[in-house]
Design a protein around this motif. Sequence first.
Motif, PDB file in Angstrom:
ATOM      1  N   PRO A  33      -1.127  62.247  68.188  1.00  0.00           N
ATOM      2  CA  PRO A  33      -1.306  61.762  66.917  1.00  0.00           C
ATOM      3  C   PRO A  33      -2.319  62.502  65.930  1.00  0.00           C
ATOM      4  O   PRO A  33      -2.175  62.739  64.701  1.00  0.00           O
ATOM      5  N   SER A  34      -3.304  63.195  66.555  1.00  0.00           N
ATOM      6  CA  SER A  34      -4.360  63.865  65.519  1.00  0.00           C
ATOM      7  C   SER A  34      -3.731  64.895  65.161  1.00  0.00           C
ATOM      8  O   SER A  34      -4.416  65.612  64.136  1.00  0.00           O
ATOM      9  N   ASP A  35      -2.576  65.438  65.515  1.00  0.00           N
ATOM     10  CA  ASP A  35      -2.035  66.634  64.850  1.00  0.00           C
ATOM     11  C   ASP A  35      -1.411  66.520  63.796  1.00  0.00           C
ATOM     12  O   ASP A  35      -1.043  67.571  63.019  1.00  0.00           O
ATOM     13  N   VAL A  36      -1.249  65.264  63.242  1.00  0.00           N
ATOM     14  CA  VAL A  36      -0.519  64.907  62.141  1.00  0.00           C
ATOM     15  C   VAL A  36      -1.451  64.012  61.054  1.00  0.00           C
ATOM     16  O   VAL A  36      -2.032  63.157  61.601  1.00  0.00           O
ATOM     17  N   VAL A  37      -1.628  64.631  59.848  1.00  0.00           N
ATOM     18  CA  VAL A  37      -2.257  63.751  59.002  1.00  0.00           C
ATOM     19  C   VAL A  37      -1.245  62.583  58.391  1.00  0.00           C
ATOM     20  O   VAL A  37      -0.073  63.085  57.970  1.00  0.00           O
ATOM     21  N   ILE A  38      -1.654  61.371  58.168  1.00  0.00           N
ATOM     22  CA  ILE A  38      -0.670  60.359  57.309  1.00  0.00           C
ATOM     23  C   ILE A  38      -1.495  60.162  56.059  1.00  0.00           C
ATOM     24  O   ILE A  38      -2.660  59.576  55.872  1.00  0.00           O
ATOM     25  N   SER A  39      -0.986  60.419  54.911  1.00  0.00           N
ATOM     26  CA  SER A  39      -1.395  60.198  53.475  1.00  0.00           C
ATOM     27  C   SER A  39      -0.321  59.477  52.785  1.00  0.00           C
ATOM     28  O   SER A  39       0.880  59.313  53.488  1.00  0.00           O
ATOM     29  N   GLY A  40      -0.702  58.854  51.819  1.00  0.00           N
ATOM     30  CA  GLY A  40       0.267  58.105  50.843  1.00  0.00           C
ATOM     31  C   GLY A  40      -0.062  58.109  49.570  1.00  0.00           C
ATOM     32  O   GLY A  40      -1.466  58.278  49.110  1.00  0.00           O
ATOM     33  N   LYS A  41       0.837  57.911  48.710  1.00  0.00           N
ATOM     34  CA  LYS A  41       0.654  58.066  47.205  1.00  0.00           C
ATOM     35  C   LYS A  41       0.854  56.477  46.756  1.00  0.00           C
ATOM     36  O   LYS A  41       1.783  55.845  46.865  1.00  0.00           O
ATOM     37  N   PHE A  42      -0.017  56.295  45.897  1.00  0.00           N
ATOM     38  CA  PHE A  42      -0.045  54.863  45.547  1.00  0.00           C
ATOM     39  C   PHE A  42      -0.490  54.720  43.935  1.00  0.00           C
ATOM     40  O   PHE A  42      -1.450  55.594  43.490  1.00  0.00           O
ATOM     41  N   ARG A  43       0.444  53.949  43.377  1.00  0.00           N
ATOM     42  CA  ARG A  43       0.204  54.091  41.683  1.00  0.00           C
ATOM     43  C   ARG A  43      -1.078  52.898  41.553  1.00  0.00           C
ATOM     44  O   ARG A  43      -1.080  52.039  41.886  1.00  0.00           O
ATOM     45  N   LEU A  44      -1.954  53.565  40.683  1.00  0.00           N
ATOM     46  CA  LEU A  44      -3.105  52.900  40.025  1.00  0.00           C
ATOM     47  C   LEU A  44      -3.073  52.459  38.705  1.00  0.00           C
ATOM     48  O   LEU A  44      -2.724  53.250  37.956  1.00  0.00           O
ATOM     49  N   TYR A  45      -3.307  51.059  38.528  1.00  0.00           N
ATOM     50  CA  TYR A  45      -3.217  50.690  37.283  1.00  0.00           C
ATOM     51  C   TYR A  45      -4.585  50.230  36.744  1.00  0.00           C
ATOM     52  O   TYR A  45      -5.471  49.728  37.550  1.00  0.00           O
ATOM     53  N   CYS A  46      -4.760  50.233  35.372  1.00  0.00           N
ATOM     54  CA  CYS A  46      -6.034  49.919  34.451  1.00  0.00           C
ATOM     55  C   CYS A  46      -6.116  48.470  34.994  1.00  0.00           C
ATOM     56  O   CYS A  46      -5.237  47.721  35.025  1.00  0.00           O
ATOM     57  N   PRO A  47      -7.576  47.815  34.943  1.00  0.00           N
ATOM     58  CA  PRO A  47      -7.366  46.262  35.163  1.00  0.00           C
ATOM     59  C   PRO A  47      -6.743  45.566  33.793  1.00  0.00           C
ATOM     60  O   PRO A  47      -6.760  46.188  32.791  1.00  0.00           O
ATOM     61  N   GLY A  48      -5.878  44.669  34.214  1.00  0.00           N
ATOM     62  CA  GLY A  48      -5.273  43.642  33.025  1.00  0.00           C
ATOM     63  C   GLY A  48      -3.972  44.732  32.906  1.00  0.00           C
ATOM     64  O   GLY A  48      -3.379  43.976  31.990  1.00  0.00           O
ATOM     65  N   THR A  49      -3.393  45.713  33.417  1.00  0.00           N
ATOM     66  CA  THR A  49      -2.331  46.192  33.183  1.00  0.00           C
ATOM     67  C   THR A  49      -1.477  46.213  34.584  1.00  0.00           C
ATOM     68  O   THR A  49      -2.084  45.873  35.453  1.00  0.00           O
ATOM     69  N   GLY A  50      -0.159  46.602  34.356  1.00  0.00           N
ATOM     70  CA  GLY A  50       0.588  46.626  35.600  1.00  0.00           C
ATOM     71  C   GLY A  50       2.014  47.236  35.209  1.00  0.00           C
ATOM     72  O   GLY A  50       2.264  47.398  33.961  1.00  0.00           O
ATOM     73  N   PRO A  51       2.728  47.298  36.280  1.00  0.00           N
ATOM     74  CA  PRO A  51       4.205  47.865  35.817  1.00  0.00           C
ATOM     75  C   PRO A  51       4.956  46.907  34.973  1.00  0.00           C
ATOM     76  O   PRO A  51       4.884  45.608  34.985  1.00  0.00           O
ATOM     77  N   ARG A  52       5.955  47.431  34.357  1.00  0.00           N
ATOM     78  CA  ARG A  52       6.609  46.389  33.386  1.00  0.00           C
ATOM     79  C   ARG A  52       7.786  45.837  34.244  1.00  0.00           C
ATOM     80  O   ARG A  52       7.912  44.605  33.802  1.00  0.00           O
ATOM     81  N   ASP A  53       8.170  46.192  35.492  1.00  0.00           N
ATOM     82  CA  ASP A  53       8.862  45.421  36.407  1.00  0.00           C
ATOM     83  C   ASP A  53       7.988  44.774  37.428  1.00  0.00           C
ATOM     84  O   ASP A  53       6.929  44.849  37.225  1.00  0.00           O
TER      85      ASP A  53
END
Length: 111
Positions: A33-53
């Motif tokens: 398992p140490s042979d593989v890096v696990i990363s992820g992309k996450f959308r970050l919103y300003c406080p008080g905002t968010g996605p339209r849907d």
Amino acid sequence: MGDGWHPVRIGVNELRIGVATLHELLDRNGRQPSDVVISGKFRLYCPGTGPRDEPHESELIGQAELIAEKIRSYQHAGLQYLILDPTQHSVSAEALEAIEFFAHEVQPLLN
């Protein structure tokens, strides 16, 4: 090549299952398992905002404590690296605000 897994818009349970499957496949192929890096992309919103849907489980929305708690749940599921995506903001200043919010309010809660 083949030394990382980078899911996008994945729920925490999906990640947990995916990591278990990945570890099984690595074992079957003589890798650690140490042979593989696990990363992820996450959308970050300003406080008080968010996605339209309806927000996806992986989107980082809300108060700093809630975002830090969400990130910890992903870490416990196997995430090693977090890539923040503030680009959904229509104005560069909002994207910068989201990054600064993370740096000053969320990151200290993760240390």
